[in-house]
Design an enzyme around this catalytic site. Structure first.
Site, PDB file in Angstrom:
ATOM      1  N   HIS A  53       0.824  -1.223   0.000  1.00 36.72           N
ATOM      2  CA  HIS A  53       0.000   0.000   0.000  1.00 36.72           C
ATOM      3  C   HIS A  53       0.858   1.274   0.000  1.00 36.72           C
ATOM      4  O   HIS A  53       0.723   2.100  -0.908  1.00 36.72           O
ATOM      5  CB  HIS A  53      -0.983  -0.014   1.176  1.00 36.72           C
ATOM      6  CG  HIS A  53      -1.572   1.328   1.489  1.00 36.72           C
ATOM      7  ND1 HIS A  53      -2.393   2.004   0.605  1.00 36.72           N
ATOM      8  CD2 HIS A  53      -1.420   2.146   2.569  1.00 36.72           C
ATOM      9  CE1 HIS A  53      -2.730   3.170   1.140  1.00 36.72           C
ATOM     10  NE2 HIS A  53      -2.154   3.282   2.325  1.00 36.72           N
ATOM     11  N   ASP A  70      -2.758   8.663  -0.541  1.00 38.52           N
ATOM     12  CA  ASP A  70      -3.137   7.565   0.354  1.00 38.52           C
ATOM     13  C   ASP A  70      -4.632   7.266   0.188  1.00 38.52           C
ATOM     14  O   ASP A  70      -5.050   6.115   0.043  1.00 38.52           O
ATOM     15  CB  ASP A  70      -2.817   7.983   1.799  1.00 38.52           C
ATOM     16  CG  ASP A  70      -3.289   6.979   2.841  1.00 38.52           C
ATOM     17  OD1 ASP A  70      -3.023   5.778   2.667  1.00 38.52           O
ATOM     18  OD2 ASP A  70      -3.912   7.396   3.828  1.00 38.52           O
ATOM     19  N   HIS A 125       4.779   6.352   5.487  1.00 43.40           N
ATOM     20  CA  HIS A 125       3.751   7.202   6.113  1.00 43.40           C
ATOM     21  C   HIS A 125       2.948   6.520   7.218  1.00 43.40           C
ATOM     22  O   HIS A 125       2.348   7.191   8.054  1.00 43.40           O
ATOM     23  CB  HIS A 125       2.823   7.812   5.052  1.00 43.40           C
ATOM     24  CG  HIS A 125       1.759   6.896   4.517  1.00 43.40           C
ATOM     25  ND1 HIS A 125       1.917   6.158   3.365  1.00 43.40           N
ATOM     26  CD2 HIS A 125       0.515   6.607   4.976  1.00 43.40           C
ATOM     27  CE1 HIS A 125       0.806   5.463   3.140  1.00 43.40           C
ATOM     28  NE2 HIS A 125      -0.053   5.707   4.100  1.00 43.40           N
ATOM     29  N   GLU A 145       2.603   5.158  13.189  1.00 37.31           N
ATOM     30  CA  GLU A 145       1.337   4.753  13.807  1.00 37.31           C
ATOM     31  C   GLU A 145       1.245   3.240  13.984  1.00 37.31           C
ATOM     32  O   GLU A 145       0.703   2.758  14.969  1.00 37.31           O
ATOM     33  CB  GLU A 145       0.168   5.238  12.940  1.00 37.31           C
ATOM     34  CG  GLU A 145      -1.145   5.216  13.661  1.00 37.31           C
ATOM     35  CD  GLU A 145      -2.217   6.025  12.936  1.00 37.31           C
ATOM     36  OE1 GLU A 145      -3.265   6.257  13.551  1.00 37.31           O
ATOM     37  OE2 GLU A 145      -2.018   6.412  11.773  1.00 37.31           O
ATOM     38  N   ASP A 146       1.779   2.488  13.010  1.00 34.83           N
ATOM     39  CA  ASP A 146       1.506   1.043  12.968  1.00 34.83           C
ATOM     40  C   ASP A 146       2.707   0.140  13.243  1.00 34.83           C
ATOM     41  O   ASP A 146       2.575  -1.077  13.197  1.00 34.83           O
ATOM     42  CB  ASP A 146       0.929   0.659  11.590  1.00 34.83           C
ATOM     43  CG  ASP A 146      -0.400   1.353  11.317  1.00 34.83           C
ATOM     44  OD1 ASP A 146      -1.051   1.768  12.290  1.00 34.83           O
ATOM     45  OD2 ASP A 146      -0.775   1.485  10.139  1.00 34.83           O
TER      46      ASP A 146
END
Length: 282
Positions: free
Chosen positions: A62, A153, A86, A90-91
């Site tokens: 992605h 995105d 990006h 966060e992940d």
């Protein structure tokens, strides 16, 4: 702080096809920058290892696709690198300091900016008027490249929406039409705007989309030739007045026709401007 330098080059034989495809797309960048982008891919792939998209593909596909969309706009290496990374803050376990040490403060700030935007949630119109929300998004991004990454995105998420649940598809499509497509329009990114609107409309109102698309096709019929003649006549008339212009004939999109029908309370047959001609001059 500047980005760390690496003498070792990335082993191309170890890269998956989608990373090699990105390498082709960023051929406009200097070799040293291409190397940095590939290094970002390696770090991103490592950070997202074991994570999958709802479609079952490795998650890293992605952000690489998002970077590819931005590469089509010829954007700088920092933006492409930040696009690949990006979702890491966060992940994944990757920290902002680690990003800064590896790729420099600009990349770390871009990724941090996208992460902050992602934490903003669009609920209902009662919670946040769409116009206010758009203004807030634009104001929050100190660097416009953050918004460009966010739009790319969203575009890739819309292209791959099929793997989501019906509820998620509806929510994301509505957000896209009310928040992200108008931002793309405000920034003059017409191709982004048009595709976001088309995908959003098709997802939210599939039957209305299909009916309007068929009506457009039927109305167009043999009028392509007429449109060509109008285009040529406009260009010739303007040239006779020594105006340097580019005339572009276009068929209005299903979403813009649907919006006009809804706003003006008209049927398709009552609409006069299914076709438009754009005259571009300096």
């Amino acid at each position: 702080m500047t980005a760390a330098t690496h003498s070792a080059t990335v082993d191309l034989s170890a890269l998956p096809p989608y990373a090699l495809a990105l390498k082709e797309r960023i051929a406009y960048l200097p070799d040293a920058q291409v190397e940095r982008v590939l290094r970002a891919f390696q770090i991103g792939a490592q950070a997202h290892a074991g994570q999958e998209r709802k479609s079952g593909e490795p998650y890293i596909t992605h952000p690489v696709a998002v970077a590819g969309i931005l590469a089509e706009l010829g954007l700088d290496a920092e933006t492409i690198i930040a696009a690949i990374l990006h979702d890491t803050l966060e992940d994944t376990e990757l920290s902002r300091d680690a990003l800064g040490a590896e790729f420099g403060d600009v990349v770390a700030e871009l990724v941090d900016g996208v992460t902050k935007l992602d934490k903003m949630r669009f609920g209902t119109r009662q919670e946040a008027d769409a116009e206010s929300f758009r203004k807030m998004l634009l104001a929050m991004a100190r660097d416009l490249r953050v918004i460009l990454i966010k739009l790319a995105d969203r575009l890739h998420n819309m292209r791959t929406l099929g793997a989501q649940s019906p509820e998620a598809r509806t929510r994301i499509a509505r957000e896209t039409l009310e928040i992200y497509a108008p931002i793309a329009q405000r920034l003059g990114m017409n191709k982004f705007k048009a595709e976001l609107q088309d995908l959003g409309f098709r997802t939210l109102y599939p039957d209305r989309y299909r009916v309007i698309r068929e009506r457009i096709r039927a109305a167009l019929g043999n009028r392509r030739e007429a449109m060509g003649k109008i285009e040529s006549a406009l260009a010739a008339r303007l040239a006779s007045d020594h105006l340097t212009v580019r005339v572009v004939g276009r068929i209005k999109s299903p979403w813009s026709i649907y919006s006009k029908m809804r706003n003006e309370h008209k049927t398709f047959a009552q609409l006069m401007d299914v076709y438009g001609f754009r005259v571009i001059t300096d």
